[in-house]
Design a protein around this motif. Sequence first.
Motif, PDB file in Angstrom:
ATOM      1  N   GLU A   1       0.836  -1.210   0.000  1.00 33.26           N
ATOM      2  CA  GLU A   1       0.000   0.000   0.000  1.00 33.26           C
ATOM      3  C   GLU A   1       0.870   1.260   0.000  1.00 33.26           C
ATOM      4  O   GLU A   1       0.613   2.228  -0.715  1.00 33.26           O
ATOM      5  N   THR A   2       1.921   1.229   0.805  1.00 31.76           N
ATOM      6  CA  THR A   2       2.826   2.378   0.901  1.00 31.76           C
ATOM      7  C   THR A   2       3.504   2.616  -0.447  1.00 31.76           C
ATOM      8  O   THR A   2       3.602   3.765  -0.922  1.00 31.76           O
TER       9      THR A   2
ATOM     10  N   HIS B   1       2.396   1.673  -3.318  1.00 39.31           N
ATOM     11  CA  HIS B   1       1.368   2.106  -4.272  1.00 39.31           C
ATOM     12  C   HIS B   1       1.087   3.598  -4.088  1.00 39.31           C
ATOM     13  O   HIS B   1       0.993   4.362  -5.059  1.00 39.31           O
ATOM     14  N   LYS B   2       0.966   4.023  -2.815  1.00 46.66           N
ATOM     15  CA  LYS B   2       0.705   5.429  -2.530  1.00 46.66           C
ATOM     16  C   LYS B   2       1.883   6.295  -2.982  1.00 46.66           C
ATOM     17  O   LYS B   2       1.711   7.389  -3.518  1.00 46.66           O
TER      18      LYS B   2
ATOM     19  N   GLU C   1       1.717   6.677  -6.701  1.00 44.22           N
ATOM     20  CA  GLU C   1       0.663   7.628  -7.067  1.00 44.22           C
ATOM     21  C   GLU C   1       1.136   9.065  -6.828  1.00 44.22           C
ATOM     22  O   GLU C   1       0.924   9.956  -7.664  1.00 44.22           O
ATOM     23  N   THR C   2       1.763   9.278  -5.678  1.00 48.53           N
ATOM     24  CA  THR C   2       2.261  10.616  -5.330  1.00 48.53           C
ATOM     25  C   THR C   2       3.310  11.070  -6.334  1.00 48.53           C
ATOM     26  O   THR C   2       3.301  12.218  -6.798  1.00 48.53           O
TER      27      THR C   2
ATOM     28  N   LYS D   1       1.638  11.923  -9.585  1.00 50.41           N
ATOM     29  CA  LYS D   1       0.984  13.235  -9.472  1.00 50.41           C
ATOM     30  C   LYS D   1       2.018  14.359  -9.504  1.00 50.41           C
ATOM     31  O   LYS D   1       1.805  15.399 -10.145  1.00 50.41           O
TER      32      LYS D   1
END
Length: 203
Positions: free
Chosen positions: A27-28, A30-31, A34-35, A38
Amino acid sequence: MKKTLIFSAVVAAMLVGCNDAKETAKETAHKAAETTTKAVETTKEVAKTTTEAVKESASKTVEAAKETATKAVEATKEAASATVEKAKEAVSEVKESAEKKVEETKAAVEKKVEEAKAAVAPKADGAKLFATCAGCHGQKGEKKALGKSQVIGGWDAAKVEEALKGYKAGTYGGAMKGVMAGQVAKLDDAKIKALAEYISTLK
């Protein structure tokens, strides 16, 4: 057996704990992905906006420079045209002034030449010139020449001069025109003037 059970429980607990850690890590990650995506998109957007702003600013600067250059060229043309016009006017004024001076000088020189000629030329003697006329007109201009002309005694100088010049030019005189034309043909203006002045004194 107890040992086996405890060991199995511990392994199971560890496995369960590892799975949770793996999920958290996933999850980390993946986040973080994403960050990062972005951030990259934001950077691209900022770069694009900045590039467009720079292009627009550069375009405006170029247009402003062109406009300034055009105005400068027009101003230079106008200034040059005004200078040329002023130069033409100045040349024209100098030319007119020079022509006027030339005419004044020419007139002054001609006057001096005439004065010099008059000073050097022998004075016409009206009395001597009239000796030729007296045979027909009488010593005092009291006779009608050959019985046909007018009595010239008492005429003023201007009238006599006009008549003599008219005889010479063939524009004056009646019956005596032919005779008088031959008499005055040899007289120049100075002699005619002197003769007219002398005749005007006869009474």
